[in-house]
Scaffold this active site. Sequence first.
Site, PDB file in Angstrom:
ATOM      1  N   ASP A 680     -64.888 -23.593  13.670  1.00 34.26           N
ATOM      2  CA  ASP A 680     -65.485 -22.276  13.644  1.00 34.26           C
ATOM      3  C   ASP A 680     -65.964 -21.870  15.043  1.00 34.26           C
ATOM      4  O   ASP A 680     -65.771 -20.739  15.486  1.00 34.26           O
ATOM      5  CB  ASP A 680     -66.640 -22.286  12.637  1.00 34.26           C
ATOM      6  CG  ASP A 680     -67.154 -20.904  12.385  1.00 34.26           C
ATOM      7  OD1 ASP A 680     -66.316 -20.038  12.048  1.00 34.26           O
ATOM      8  OD2 ASP A 680     -68.377 -20.680  12.548  1.00 34.26           O
ATOM      9  N   LYS A 684     -64.740 -18.723  17.678  1.00 34.81           N
ATOM     10  CA  LYS A 684     -65.631 -17.794  18.378  1.00 34.81           C
ATOM     11  C   LYS A 684     -65.384 -17.834  19.881  1.00 34.81           C
ATOM     12  O   LYS A 684     -65.338 -16.801  20.551  1.00 34.81           O
ATOM     13  CB  LYS A 684     -67.093 -18.122  18.071  1.00 34.81           C
ATOM     14  CG  LYS A 684     -67.456 -17.851  16.625  1.00 34.81           C
ATOM     15  CD  LYS A 684     -68.859 -18.333  16.300  1.00 34.81           C
ATOM     16  CE  LYS A 684     -69.180 -18.134  14.824  1.00 34.81           C
ATOM     17  NZ  LYS A 684     -70.372 -18.859  14.412  1.00 34.81           N
TER      18      LYS A 684
END
Length: 821
Positions: A680, A684
């Site tokens: 994750d 980003k």
Amino acid sequence: MLVMKFGGTSVAGADRIKALDSIIRDARKPASERTIVVVSAQSGVTDDLIRMSRMAARRDRGYVEVLERVRHRHEETVKLLRLGKDRNLADQLKADFSGLYDTLHGVFLVGELSDRTLDFVSAHGELLSARIIAAYLRSKGRSAGFLDAREVIRTDEQFGNARVNFTTTNRQIGQWLKKHREQVVVMTGFIASTARNETTTLGRGGSDYTAAIAGAATKAREIQIWTDVDGVLTADPRKVRKAFTVPTMSYREAMEMSHFGAKVIHPPTIQPALEKGIPLRIKNTFRPQSDGTFVSRKSNGADFLIKGISSIDDISLLTLEGSGMVGVAGISARLFSALSQSKVNVILITQGSSEHTITFAVRPGDAAQAKAAIEEAFRFEIRDHLIEQVKVEEGLSVIAVIGENMKNTPGVSARLFGALGKNGISVVATAQGSSELNISTVIRKQDLGKAMNALHQAFFLSEVKTLSVFLVGTGLIGKTLLKQVAEHRDHLKQARSLEIVIAGVANSRKMYFAPDGISLKRLSETLDRSGEPMDIRLFVDRMKSMNLPQTVFVDCTSNESVASVYGDLIASNISVVTPNKLANAGPYRQYRKLHELVRKHHAKFLYETNVGAGLPVINTLQNLLTSGDRIRSIEAVLSGTLSYIFNTFREGIPFSEVVKQAKELGYTEPDPRIDLSGTDVARKLLILARETGLPLESGDIQIKPLLPARLMKAKTVGAFLSALPDIDAEMESLRARAAKKGCVLRFIARLENGRASIQLTEVDTKHPFYNLSGSDNIISFRTDRYNQRPLVVKGPGAGAEVTAAGVFAEIISIGNYFGVE
Ligand code: ADP
Ligand code: ASP
Ligand code: MG
């Protein structure tokens, strides 16, 4: 003298007719004022008469049934008005209907319907209604007469749309009124007759014109048009829900509005009133107390830049083009005389200053004839290839903004084209009369509703803008967003003049739409009960076909298939706001394509919540870049979960305990490995890297794993958690080693020299990441300008409330984008 005209809905049935009595009484000043009351057919009757005539001509016996219905309707009205005993009326109606039966039977037998016969039949709607109203007023003891307009209004023989001979007409009206003494004269609208006493009509909607003719002939003090709306509205209320009454307008403005499709006044009506300077008042029979619209020489009222917006829904555009037109005098004279000879009415004309083309609009029914007439007129030039064949474009509409205020006021076109542009409506052609009373633009018909509403908003409601929001995903973030919208909606409307309408909502199973807004109370019940099965393609199609202005699509899912429709939406000028990272973190080729579409279209793509939830990360980065700064490096803690874990990990607590605690507090995904793997965070970081212009793929992000592969591969979450203590000793030694140097551990994403990496890092007390608490995110930008000390953004970087708030803020920012500057 006062002239009052009542339209179809104002005379439709006994209740309406009863209401007329008091309206007529209240309008007259003094009470004995002589008044001509012009009436239309009951609404729908003219249509029925035309329909039955056509049926008879096609030898369809069904015409008898339609006629019976019309007869029944009028007999009902007579009965309800208690006029059953009026022998005179009964005889007249009987004669009217037997005339209709005979005529229609004749049409049926010969299978042919002339315009003349059609006029005779359609005249009966007004005859019936006027007879009944006159009889009713008499039954109430009023001094009321009946005037068959065919006795006084003289026209030529253009059946269906006859032209008035005013000299004869004015004289005959004067004579008739002298001969008859009743105070109130109920006169048939719409109909007239030729010198040979044949029935003609003045065109559909022509009763207004009858009123103006009667008003001009008698030099009335006022002509009142009573209808079913509060006057002339700023736009057709059937197209623009927020249209409102225009209190005053000039004859010229009213004329432009009606010529450009405002059905509320029949276009020729204004001319006789204007010539005699008789004011017109448009009023609502359903709300006689409201002021309506007053039309006189003066425009008055400079509240808005324009008076109204009108449209002609169906037009065809013809273009005459060719090198042989440049510098040649008389081309347009020949063009327009060819059109006028073939009786084609030209709605709008534009000519490029190169003189290479002339484009003009006509009704679609006239297009073929217009093309043939022009090609005949220019046959030699076409043969010699000096002029090309006439090009015809169909499926178009004209939209006109109208008002005398526009004159000498700069900025009208900017506002007009700005509003169309921002809503992705392309302008096919445009024309502005030198009177500056009207700017007309030709657009595609499918854009009409959106264009009318967008312009109405831009010119009249600059105070309150409406955003239509379509939301997909009603999980934690979606739900929280809806709650925030519900709580702040009123405040936004008052403080920011922004109205948020949720026009469509979907979860993974159901979708539901309501262009005027979905009630947010019991939304999930509404979805369950009234929703259709969810299909993202269908959802997009429905959004597009609703074609609302100022539309925003909000994706609160983490779904790939939802992310895959953004490009399509942007290309349709629908803005997208989303916390869903998948579109920005997918293959670079797709990313680039999407962002190129955004540059090309008038739609925004906002995704601040992709990184750091509601924290201003992406905006900050974009602002740095657009203001010419250069990014040297970015360092960040981008996972609230990992932030919490390392902020809590200290001497005496095993690492596995900290992870379990975090899971229990709900800070991790159900499977904590999703957080611990760093995927994750990698997404980003990838998004930030791409934002700086680096064409990276997800494989380019180097992640130094926190956990050994063996643990990551454990079959279940339970198995993973029970094996987790295996690494406690190793983690503890990393921590202790750092602590000895006065450092703490942070899981840091880093972008520097085109390289993106993620790894556990020791930071000392001087490092801005040393003091991080809870689940905070922190992002530090080192740039040419922020060189010595970096620009740092820090705060809660996860959680439904802050994420939803970030999404909400971006929705609002789109409202500002659409706002009129
Ligand atoms: P009547 O039968 O009274 O003559 P019409 O149906 O001919 O009534 O005209 C009134 C209707 O015109 C309204 O009900 C409205 O739907 C339509 N209309 C279109 N444009 C406008 C406008 N700009 N202002 C008011 N009404 C309009
Ligand atoms: N009854 C006629 C029509 O429907 C005229 C009118 O109502 O103005 O066109
Ligand atoms: Mg009308």
